[in-house]
Design a protein around this motif. Structure first.
Motif, PDB file in Angstrom:
ATOM      1  N   ASP A 144       0.830  -1.198   0.000  1.00  0.00           N
ATOM      2  CA  ASP A 144       0.000   0.000   0.000  1.00  0.00           C
ATOM      3  C   ASP A 144       0.868   1.253   0.000  1.00  0.00           C
ATOM      4  O   ASP A 144       0.528   2.267  -0.590  1.00  0.00           O
ATOM      5  CB  ASP A 144      -0.911   0.014   1.234  1.00  0.00           C
ATOM      6  N   GLU A 145       1.995   1.156   0.710  1.00  0.00           N
ATOM      7  CA  GLU A 145       2.874   2.315   0.867  1.00  0.00           C
ATOM      8  C   GLU A 145       4.315   1.833   1.022  1.00  0.00           C
ATOM      9  O   GLU A 145       4.575   0.811   1.656  1.00  0.00           O
ATOM     10  CB  GLU A 145       2.454   3.121   2.099  1.00  0.00           C
ATOM     11  N   VAL A 146       5.240   2.567   0.429  1.00  0.00           N
ATOM     12  CA  VAL A 146       6.669   2.256   0.547  1.00  0.00           C
ATOM     13  C   VAL A 146       7.280   3.209   1.557  1.00  0.00           C
ATOM     14  O   VAL A 146       7.130   4.427   1.452  1.00  0.00           O
ATOM     15  CB  VAL A 146       7.385   2.386  -0.813  1.00  0.00           C
ATOM     16  N   GLU A 147       7.972   2.637   2.534  1.00  0.00           N
ATOM     17  CA  GLU A 147       8.584   3.452   3.581  1.00  0.00           C
ATOM     18  C   GLU A 147      10.096   3.479   3.423  1.00  0.00           C
ATOM     19  O   GLU A 147      10.740   2.448   3.389  1.00  0.00           O
ATOM     20  CB  GLU A 147       8.235   2.868   4.954  1.00  0.00           C
ATOM     21  N   ARG A 148      10.657   4.640   3.315  1.00  0.00           N
ATOM     22  CA  ARG A 148      12.103   4.889   3.334  1.00  0.00           C
ATOM     23  C   ARG A 148      12.907   3.919   2.475  1.00  0.00           C
ATOM     24  O   ARG A 148      13.482   2.947   2.940  1.00  0.00           O
ATOM     25  CB  ARG A 148      12.641   4.838   4.761  1.00  0.00           C
ATOM     26  N   THR A 149      12.961   4.197   1.205  1.00  0.00           N
ATOM     27  CA  THR A 149      13.791   3.395   0.318  1.00  0.00           C
ATOM     28  C   THR A 149      15.251   3.845   0.416  1.00  0.00           C
ATOM     29  O   THR A 149      15.552   5.036   0.401  1.00  0.00           O
ATOM     30  CB  THR A 149      13.307   3.531  -1.131  1.00  0.00           C
ATOM     31  N   GLU A 150      16.162   2.887   0.516  1.00  0.00           N
ATOM     32  CA  GLU A 150      17.594   3.149   0.499  1.00  0.00           C
ATOM     33  C   GLU A 150      18.203   2.295  -0.601  1.00  0.00           C
ATOM     34  O   GLU A 150      17.842   1.115  -0.760  1.00  0.00           O
ATOM     35  CB  GLU A 150      18.238   2.801   1.841  1.00  0.00           C
ATOM     36  N   VAL A 151      19.157   2.868  -1.360  1.00  0.00           N
ATOM     37  CA  VAL A 151      19.684   2.199  -2.552  1.00  0.00           C
ATOM     38  C   VAL A 151      21.205   2.321  -2.580  1.00  0.00           C
ATOM     39  O   VAL A 151      21.754   3.407  -2.332  1.00  0.00           O
ATOM     40  CB  VAL A 151      19.108   2.817  -3.845  1.00  0.00           C
ATOM     41  N   VAL A 152      21.896   1.212  -2.875  1.00  0.00           N
ATOM     42  CA  VAL A 152      23.346   1.206  -3.045  1.00  0.00           C
ATOM     43  C   VAL A 152      23.698   0.301  -4.220  1.00  0.00           C
ATOM     44  O   VAL A 152      22.877  -0.493  -4.687  1.00  0.00           O
ATOM     45  CB  VAL A 152      24.073   0.732  -1.763  1.00  0.00           C
ATOM     46  N   VAL A 161      18.172  -2.614  -3.005  1.00  0.00           N
ATOM     47  CA  VAL A 161      17.104  -1.700  -2.631  1.00  0.00           C
ATOM     48  C   VAL A 161      16.471  -2.205  -1.334  1.00  0.00           C
ATOM     49  O   VAL A 161      15.922  -3.307  -1.296  1.00  0.00           O
ATOM     50  CB  VAL A 161      16.039  -1.610  -3.739  1.00  0.00           C
ATOM     51  N   ALA A 162      16.572  -1.418  -0.275  1.00  0.00           N
ATOM     52  CA  ALA A 162      15.998  -1.788   1.016  1.00  0.00           C
ATOM     53  C   ALA A 162      14.839  -0.864   1.337  1.00  0.00           C
ATOM     54  O   ALA A 162      14.949   0.361   1.184  1.00  0.00           O
ATOM     55  CB  ALA A 162      17.052  -1.699   2.117  1.00  0.00           C
ATOM     56  N   ASN A 163      13.718  -1.437   1.774  1.00  0.00           N
ATOM     57  CA  ASN A 163      12.594  -0.631   2.226  1.00  0.00           C
ATOM     58  C   ASN A 163      11.613  -1.487   3.014  1.00  0.00           C
ATOM     59  O   ASN A 163      11.664  -2.720   2.967  1.00  0.00           O
ATOM     60  CB  ASN A 163      11.875   0.077   1.072  1.00  0.00           C
ATOM     61  N   SER A 164      10.765  -0.805   3.743  1.00  0.00           N
ATOM     62  CA  SER A 164       9.663  -1.457   4.437  1.00  0.00           C
ATOM     63  C   SER A 164       8.393  -1.194   3.647  1.00  0.00           C
ATOM     64  O   SER A 164       8.102  -0.049   3.272  1.00  0.00           O
ATOM     65  CB  SER A 164       9.518  -0.920   5.858  1.00  0.00           C
ATOM     66  N   LEU A 165       7.640  -2.248   3.381  1.00  0.00           N
ATOM     67  CA  LEU A 165       6.458  -2.153   2.541  1.00  0.00           C
ATOM     68  C   LEU A 165       5.214  -2.325   3.404  1.00  0.00           C
ATOM     69  O   LEU A 165       5.008  -3.385   4.008  1.00  0.00           O
ATOM     70  CB  LEU A 165       6.496  -3.226   1.456  1.00  0.00           C
ATOM     71  N   HIS A 166       4.421  -1.292   3.490  1.00  0.00           N
ATOM     72  CA  HIS A 166       3.191  -1.378   4.263  1.00  0.00           C
ATOM     73  C   HIS A 166       2.166  -2.186   3.478  1.00  0.00           C
ATOM     74  O   HIS A 166       1.788  -1.836   2.356  1.00  0.00           O
ATOM     75  CB  HIS A 166       2.638   0.028   4.547  1.00  0.00           C
ATOM     76  N   LEU A 167       1.713  -3.256   4.081  1.00  0.00           N
ATOM     77  CA  LEU A 167       0.731  -4.124   3.455  1.00  0.00           C
ATOM     78  C   LEU A 167      -0.290  -4.484   4.525  1.00  0.00           C
ATOM     79  O   LEU A 167      -0.082  -5.394   5.321  1.00  0.00           O
ATOM     80  CB  LEU A 167       1.388  -5.388   2.894  1.00  0.00           C
TER      81      LEU A 167
END
Length: 634
Positions: A144-152, A161-167
């Motif tokens: 539903d929502e992507v929280e704080r994407t970090e990319v290296v 690609v690291a993130n927390s995915l609200h579901l």
């Protein structure tokens, strides 16, 4: 002769602790205003930048446009920015949170968030050259929502690609690994992980740090992977305090990660911990006790030295503070980098391979760079132009800073970019060779500076005679505008050259590696009886020492050498000699043949002192002609 310290080297720049101050320029610098790199338009919704080489960078941003929004990029080469490129060829809905990553192999990728069917999704595109991108690759699953994407990105081109995915009520932490030419691989790290920070070494050792929950308390957990192993089971930090919601991380080349987090003590305190092959290390508080820290950021250079920064509210004003970790792994006492600032939204501490330090932050509607090129100097200020809350910065390995920021002005808004030229030119000697053919020694070099350009070069030499050590270094070329000069060497001496260039803004580059050459000792310096000394064209120094008698000797006492060569003139009926060093045989030499020749006699592990003897062993009538001797110290 310029007045800056000529002996400043990488080791010098890396030494010492953080001596912070608010004035006194440490180095001549030059700001290069790249201006408006996006063209005017609606207000950008995100910006990012990555340095890709000296004076080179890639910026990315998102902004609303006709039909939705787009993702854009611009490339800087030697400080000059290209026209903006479409990363997304067609307009998409709700593009935001752009991240641009690159590696030392030349790979570039942009990752962003957009809306699809009203739900947030992460997408990515790789640069394929000639202004083109490879489309839009899905890098997140259903949410539903992507929280704080970090990319290296690592040097193999793998994007993490690291993130927390609200579901629904769940907020799982996932890391997606996207290798070039392959489908992305999605890994679940933790079913309840949030506020993730991710870092990766050039070789692909990745670490993710995040906030989780244990017995009702917020805790820090980490997971680690290598290119040949999967993600480890999460490890929880044993720490007597709860942790906050801010996490940042960066890695050294060996894969050791440094993680900064907030420790909830009497006030929110910045704390650092390393993560290596054996897991979490011992945390170290780096900000003062009792003063709340926020806007944490960290930069780690290849050998593990680091700079950390944060902001605090002190005496009714916002201050920016910083600390550095030296080569021994110890953090220095914190210091104030910038006082009396307002409305900080972004903070970027930067550390170059050479040890240059910079802290970039916004505030008061402007982008500010605090910098120094030597840790014993105070910080100086460079005003990097107007900027609102969207800013980004990076530093190339040499120490030049690149900044981007969004200037909000309705439909005349734009992304502005600047370089701060801190690094002097890179200089490399290309001549002379290891052995000179005469006392006239040609010295040549190249010096390059990607931003300001090269102004002049100093040339230095130190000299050692065949029977002595090196004397002090001397300047033989001061502020040379060209790239070569002729040096008058001494017979029998080793000469070791260095060059150091200055750019047009006055930045002094590091000294080049030394390049040594040896002018041979003339045959006339060898002692012997009943040898003929004659002039001979083509022989070294146009002289040769000749005999046809067996048993004749040439000697030289008190030689100091690491390498010995014999210069001879060969003949159809050339004779033979044996070479003795301190009375011990080191070489048998045949002079049969044609023309001049250089015969290697000895290589020692270090400079040796001894007496050299050449003894003719061929029968009478065989010609032995000695032209000179190379006595090299290198």
């Amino acid at each position: 002769m310029r007045t800056q310290l000529l002996g400043l080297t990488t080791a010098t720049l890396a030494a010492g602790t953080l001596s912070l101050g608010l004035s006194a320029p440490a180095h001549a610098v030059g700001g290069i205003d790249g201006g408006n790199i996006s063209n005017n338009g609606d207000v950008p919704t995100s910006v990012d930048v990555v340095a890709t080489g000296p004076g080179d960078a890639v910026a990315a941003w998102t902004r609303p446009t006709a039909g939705g929004s787009r993702v854009y990029a611009s490339f800087a080469t030697d400080g000059v920015w290209s026209a903006p490129q479409f990363v997304t060829q067609a307009a998409v809905e709700g593009a935001s949170d752009a991240h641009v990553v690159a590696n030392r192999s030349g790979d570039v990728a942009v990752v962003w968030t957009q809306l699809i069917g009203g739900k947030e999704r992460v997408r990515g595109s790789r640069y394929t050259g000639n202004g083109t991108w490879d489309g839009s690759t899905p890098l997140s699953g259903e949410s539903d929502e992507v929280e704080r994407t970090e990319v290296v990105m690592d040097d193999a081109g793998r994007v993490y690609v690291a993130n927390s995915l609200h579901l629904g009520v769940n907020v799982p932490l996932r890391v997606t690994t996207w290798a070039e030419g392959q489908q992305p691989v999605d890994d679940l790290i933790d079913g309840l992980g949030q506020d993730a920070a991710i870092t990766v070494s050039p070789s692909g050792v990745a670490t993710v740090a995040y906030r989780s929950s244990f017995e009702g308390d917020d805790v820090l957990e980490v997971s680690r992977r290598t290119p040949t192993t999967g993600w480890t089971a999460p490890e929880m930090l044993e720490w007597p305090h709860e942790v906050g919601i801010q996490y940042v991380a960066d890695s050294a080349d060996d894969g050791t990660a440094t993680v900064l987090f907030i420790s909830k003590e009497a006030a929110l305190r910045a704390t650092a911990v390393e993560v290596g092959p054996d897991g979490l290390g011992t945390p170290t508080p780096i900000s003062p006790e009792g003063v709340t820290a926020s806007h944490l950021a960290v930069s780690v250079n290849p050998d593990g030295r680091a700079i950390a920064g944060w902001s605090s509210f002190v005496d009714n004003q916002v201050v920016v503070r910083s600390t550095v970790r030296n080569g021994s792994g110890a953090w220095s006492p914190w210091g104030t980098v910038q006082a009396d600032t307002e409305n900080i939204d972004r903070l970027h501490p930067l550390l170059s391979d050479r040890g240059f330090q910079a802290v970039v932050h916004n505030g008061n509607g402007a982008l500010t760079v605090r910098y120094r090129t030597n840790p014993i100097h105070l910080f100086s200020t460079y005003a990097a132009g107007p900027a609102d809350d969207l800013v980004a910065a990076d530093m190339d390995p040499e120490g030049n800073v690149v900044t981007v920021g969004a200037e909000e002005a309705g439909f005349s808004s734009y992304v502005q970019a600047r370089f701060l030229d801190l690094a002097g030119p890179a200089a490399v000697l290309t001549a002379p060779g290891a052995q000179a053919t005469s006392a006239a020694v040609p010295v040549a070099w190249t010096a390059t500076d990607s931003l300001a350009g090269v102004k002049s070069t100093d040339v230095m030499v130190r000299t050692a005679a065949w029977n002595g050590g090196f004397g002090p270094q001397q300047v033989i070329g001061n502020d040379v505008a060209g790239s070569s000069l002729q040096f008058s060497g001494s017979l029998g001496s080793t000469h070791c050259f260095q060059v150091q260039a200055t750019d047009k803004t006055g930045n002094l580059g590091l000294r080049s590696e030394e390049r040594c050459t040896t002018v041979p000792l003339d045959d006339t310096a060898l002692n012997g009886k009943k040898w003929k000394r004659i002039a001979k064209a083509g022989a070294f120094n146009n002289t040769t020492t000749l005999t046809k008698k067996k048993g004749r000797k040439l000697t030289l006492s008190g030689v100091q050498a690491r390498h010995l060569d014999l210069l001879v003139s060969r003949a159809k009926k050339g004779g033979k000699v044996k070479v003795l060093w301190n009375g011990q045989l080191i070489k048998k030499v045949s002079l049969k043949g044609k023309g001049q020749a250089t015969i290697a006699l000895a290589d020692f592990p270090n400079v040796q002192t001894g007496d050299l003897t050449l003894k003719v062993t061929s029968r009478d009538g065989r010609k032995v002609a000695i032209d000179g001797l190379v006595v090299a110290k290198s």
